[in-house]
Design a protein around this motif. Structure first.
Motif, PDB file in Angstrom:
ATOM      1  N   VAL A   1       0.850  -1.195   0.000  1.00 23.01           N
ATOM      2  CA  VAL A   1       0.000   0.000   0.000  1.00 23.01           C
ATOM      3  C   VAL A   1       0.883   1.242   0.000  1.00 23.01           C
ATOM      4  O   VAL A   1       1.636   1.468   0.948  1.00 23.01           O
ATOM      5  N   GLU A   2       0.785   2.042  -1.061  1.00 21.29           N
ATOM      6  CA  GLU A   2       1.591   3.262  -1.136  1.00 21.29           C
ATOM      7  C   GLU A   2       0.940   4.424  -0.399  1.00 21.29           C
ATOM      8  O   GLU A   2       1.624   5.237   0.238  1.00 21.29           O
ATOM      9  N   GLN A   3      -0.387   4.530  -0.485  1.00 18.94           N
ATOM     10  CA  GLN A   3      -1.121   5.622   0.150  1.00 18.94           C
ATOM     11  C   GLN A   3      -2.351   5.074   0.851  1.00 18.94           C
ATOM     12  O   GLN A   3      -2.937   4.075   0.410  1.00 18.94           O
ATOM     13  N   ALA A   4      -2.753   5.743   1.923  1.00 16.53           N
ATOM     14  CA  ALA A   4      -3.937   5.306   2.658  1.00 16.53           C
ATOM     15  C   ALA A   4      -4.566   6.488   3.367  1.00 16.53           C
ATOM     16  O   ALA A   4      -3.903   7.482   3.685  1.00 16.53           O
ATOM     17  N   ALA A   5      -5.863   6.359   3.606  1.00 17.51           N
ATOM     18  CA  ALA A   5      -6.566   7.248   4.533  1.00 17.51           C
ATOM     19  C   ALA A   5      -6.590   6.569   5.891  1.00 17.51           C
ATOM     20  O   ALA A   5      -6.533   5.335   5.984  1.00 17.51           O
ATOM     21  N   PHE A   6      -6.668   7.363   6.948  1.00 15.10           N
ATOM     22  CA  PHE A   6      -6.625   6.824   8.297  1.00 15.10           C
ATOM     23  C   PHE A   6      -7.846   7.261   9.089  1.00 15.10           C
ATOM     24  O   PHE A   6      -8.247   8.419   9.040  1.00 15.10           O
ATOM     25  N   VAL A   7      -8.401   6.300   9.826  1.00 16.15           N
ATOM     26  CA  VAL A   7      -9.410   6.597  10.829  1.00 16.15           C
ATOM     27  C   VAL A   7      -8.794   6.201  12.162  1.00 16.15           C
ATOM     28  O   VAL A   7      -8.486   5.026  12.389  1.00 16.15           O
ATOM     29  N   GLY A   8      -8.579   7.183  13.027  1.00 14.56           N
ATOM     30  CA  GLY A   8      -7.920   6.918  14.294  1.00 14.56           C
ATOM     31  C   GLY A   8      -8.765   7.356  15.465  1.00 14.56           C
ATOM     32  O   GLY A   8      -9.331   8.453  15.455  1.00 14.56           O
ATOM     33  N   ALA A   9      -8.857   6.506  16.474  1.00 11.59           N
ATOM     34  CA  ALA A   9      -9.601   6.820  17.690  1.00 11.59           C
ATOM     35  C   ALA A   9      -8.629   7.052  18.837  1.00 11.59           C
ATOM     36  O   ALA A   9      -7.778   6.206  19.113  1.00 11.59           O
ATOM     37  N   SER A  10      -8.732   8.190  19.495  1.00  5.63           N
ATOM     38  CA  SER A  10      -7.970   8.488  20.698  1.00  5.63           C
ATOM     39  C   SER A  10      -6.467   8.287  20.459  1.00  5.63           C
ATOM     40  O   SER A  10      -5.874   8.984  19.649  1.00  5.63           O
ATOM     41  N   GLY A  11      -5.839   7.315  21.144  1.00  2.79           N
ATOM     42  CA  GLY A  11      -4.415   7.075  20.940  1.00  2.79           C
ATOM     43  C   GLY A  11      -4.092   6.656  19.527  1.00  2.79           C
ATOM     44  O   GLY A  11      -3.006   6.944  19.011  1.00  2.79           O
ATOM     45  N   GLY A  12      -5.024   5.979  18.861  1.00  2.00           N
ATOM     46  CA  GLY A  12      -4.835   5.645  17.456  1.00  2.00           C
ATOM     47  C   GLY A  12      -4.822   6.886  16.581  1.00  2.00           C
ATOM     48  O   GLY A  12      -4.129   6.935  15.562  1.00  2.00           O
ATOM     49  N   GLY A  13      -5.590   7.909  16.983  1.00  2.00           N
ATOM     50  CA  GLY A  13      -5.542   9.186  16.281  1.00  2.00           C
ATOM     51  C   GLY A  13      -4.185   9.844  16.407  1.00  2.00           C
ATOM     52  O   GLY A  13      -3.677  10.444  15.456  1.00  2.00           O
ATOM     53  N   ARG A  14      -3.587   9.755  17.591  1.00  2.00           N
ATOM     54  CA  ARG A  14      -2.248  10.311  17.795  1.00  2.00           C
ATOM     55  C   ARG A  14      -1.245   9.649  16.850  1.00  2.00           C
ATOM     56  O   ARG A  14      -0.393  10.317  16.252  1.00  2.00           O
ATOM     57  N   VAL A  15      -1.358   8.324  16.678  1.00  2.00           N
ATOM     58  CA  VAL A  15      -0.476   7.613  15.747  1.00  2.00           C
ATOM     59  C   VAL A  15      -0.735   8.071  14.316  1.00  2.00           C
ATOM     60  O   VAL A  15       0.204   8.299  13.536  1.00  2.00           O
ATOM     61  N   ALA A  16      -2.002   8.233  13.951  1.00  2.00           N
ATOM     62  CA  ALA A  16      -2.345   8.676  12.596  1.00  2.00           C
ATOM     63  C   ALA A  16      -1.799  10.068  12.317  1.00  2.00           C
ATOM     64  O   ALA A  16      -1.304  10.342  11.216  1.00  2.00           O
ATOM     65  N   ILE A  17      -1.871  10.966  13.301  1.00  2.00           N
ATOM     66  CA  ILE A  17      -1.339  12.317  13.131  1.00  2.00           C
ATOM     67  C   ILE A  17       0.166  12.271  12.912  1.00  2.00           C
ATOM     68  O   ILE A  17       0.705  12.954  12.023  1.00  2.00           O
ATOM     69  N   GLU A  18       0.857  11.461  13.696  1.00  2.00           N
ATOM     70  CA  GLU A  18       2.310  11.354  13.505  1.00  2.00           C
ATOM     71  C   GLU A  18       2.642  10.808  12.124  1.00  2.00           C
ATOM     72  O   GLU A  18       3.539  11.322  11.446  1.00  2.00           O
ATOM     73  N   PHE A  19       1.919   9.771  11.705  1.00  2.00           N
ATOM     74  CA  PHE A  19       2.141   9.216  10.369  1.00  2.00           C
ATOM     75  C   PHE A  19       1.938  10.291   9.308  1.00  2.00           C
ATOM     76  O   PHE A  19       2.760  10.465   8.403  1.00  2.00           O
ATOM     77  N   ALA A  20       0.833  11.034   9.416  1.00  2.00           N
ATOM     78  CA  ALA A  20       0.499  12.046   8.404  1.00  2.00           C
ATOM     79  C   ALA A  20       1.504  13.182   8.386  1.00  2.00           C
ATOM     80  O   ALA A  20       1.757  13.779   7.323  1.00  2.00           O
ATOM     81  N   ALA A  21       2.063  13.514   9.556  1.00  2.00           N
ATOM     82  CA  ALA A  21       3.042  14.602   9.621  1.00  2.00           C
ATOM     83  C   ALA A  21       4.396  14.177   9.089  1.00  2.00           C
ATOM     84  O   ALA A  21       5.085  14.951   8.407  1.00  2.00           O
ATOM     85  N   ARG A  22       4.785  12.948   9.376  1.00  2.00           N
ATOM     86  CA  ARG A  22       6.096  12.468   8.944  1.00  2.00           C
ATOM     87  C   ARG A  22       6.078  11.900   7.532  1.00  2.00           C
ATOM     88  O   ARG A  22       7.106  11.880   6.859  1.00  2.00           O
ATOM     89  N   MET A  23       4.909  11.421   7.080  1.00  2.00           N
ATOM     90  CA  MET A  23       4.789  10.808   5.753  1.00  2.00           C
ATOM     91  C   MET A  23       3.573  11.367   5.018  1.00  2.00           C
ATOM     92  O   MET A  23       2.649  10.634   4.655  1.00  2.00           O
ATOM     93  N   PRO A  24       3.536  12.681   4.805  1.00  2.00           N
ATOM     94  CA  PRO A  24       2.339  13.284   4.207  1.00  2.00           C
ATOM     95  C   PRO A  24       2.043  12.755   2.803  1.00  2.00           C
ATOM     96  O   PRO A  24       0.873  12.714   2.394  1.00  2.00           O
ATOM     97  N   GLN A  25       3.075  12.363   2.078  1.00  2.00           N
ATOM     98  CA  GLN A  25       2.876  11.866   0.717  1.00  2.00           C
ATOM     99  C   GLN A  25       2.147  10.525   0.688  1.00  2.00           C
ATOM    100  O   GLN A  25       1.607  10.124  -0.344  1.00  2.00           O
ATOM    101  N   ARG A  26       2.075   9.862   1.832  1.00  2.00           N
ATOM    102  CA  ARG A  26       1.414   8.552   1.903  1.00  2.00           C
ATOM    103  C   ARG A  26       0.022   8.654   2.522  1.00  2.00           C
ATOM    104  O   ARG A  26      -0.669   7.645   2.654  1.00  2.00           O
TER     105      ARG A  26
END
Length: 255
Positions: free
Chosen positions: A74-99
């Motif tokens: 998977v090269e790109q994905a959308a994320f649905v994150g709940a609570s702590g999972g949202g924190r992980v999704a935010i970090e992913f999106a900030a560090r790997m915005p192209q994905r």
């Protein structure tokens, strides 16, 4: 180590990242709605939750998710994150915005939040119960704190089982303790469209986080639910699912 996961459906990839009160089973009510809307859904258990054991080396949740997506091709994905999972999704999106194609953040945590007195008191009470060996008491504390007033008994029971299991995995004797590797997260680097959801019956911290992020993320949208606690996707999926599908169809149209 590969995170325990499952994959269902076809179409653009949506990654579901669970709250740290739960594991990937929390997303059972969303799976049919997302797959029938034309999406490929990846659910995973973060380390120490569900079927993913505690780490055997230093780790980072966002890197673990990136490794899983690499393994799945998977090269790109959308994320649905709940609570702590949202924190992980935010970090992913900030560090790997192209994905990252979109972010739906449900009562999300964020790395730099300073907890309120009420949230700190909850954490202190949980720590005291666990230090006393009262895992059942700590589990009930979490169910009471995080599940909203309109959830049914089956939802409460599932949260109870997921939280109890997480405690048992995380408190089991380990040959060696391995902490998480921290990365600096620049919220300005997030370029994906963002949906922020908060609940009236949750800790006020998570409403405040959503308000702040809504100001920081360009083109984001914040929805505050008057019926919701901390886990709206479980508490009233019949109301949350259409909102989620509409957002994904706007931002990541199914083929």
């Amino acid at each position: 180590m590969t995170l325990s996961h499952d994959v269902a459906g076809d179409g653009p990839t949506i990654v579901l990242l669970h709250s740290t009160v739960c594991d990937r089973r929390m997303w059972d009510p969303q799976l049919p709605a997302l797959t029938s809307a034309g999406y490929r859904v990846v659910r995973c258990d973060l380390r120490g939750f569900g079927d993913s054991p505690m780490p055997d080396r230093p780790y980072n949740n966002a890197d673990d998710v990136a490794d899983l997506l690499d393994e799945l091709g998977v090269e790109q994905a959308a994320f649905v994150g709940a609570s702590g999972g949202g924190r992980v999704a935010i970090e992913f999106a900030a560090r790997m915005p192209q994905r990252t194609t979109a972010l739906a953040l449900l009562c999300t945590a964020v790395a730099d939040h300073e907890p309120s007195e009420r949230l700190r008191a909850f954490g202190d009470q949980e720590d005291a119960l666990l230090e006393a060996g009262d895992v059942a008491g700590a589990t009930e504390l979490n169910v009471t704190a995080w599940v909203g007033p309109f959830a049914d008994d089956a939802t409460r029971d599932l949260v109870r089982r997921m939280q109890r299991h997480a405690f048992e995995v995380q408190l089991a004797p380990q040959e060696e303790e391995h902490g998480s590797v921290k990365h600096d997260v620049d919220l300005a680097a997030v370029t994906a469209p963002v949906l922020l959801v908060s609940g009236e019956h949750d800790f006020a911290d998570f409403h405040d986080i959503a308000v702040r992020l809504n100001k920081q993320f360009a083109g984001s949208r914040h929805v505050h639910l008057d019926w919701a606690g901390h886990l709206p996707s479980m508490e009233r999926p019949e109301e949350l699912n259409p909102m989620l599908v509409d957002f994904l169809r706007e931002t990541v149209p199914a083929r």
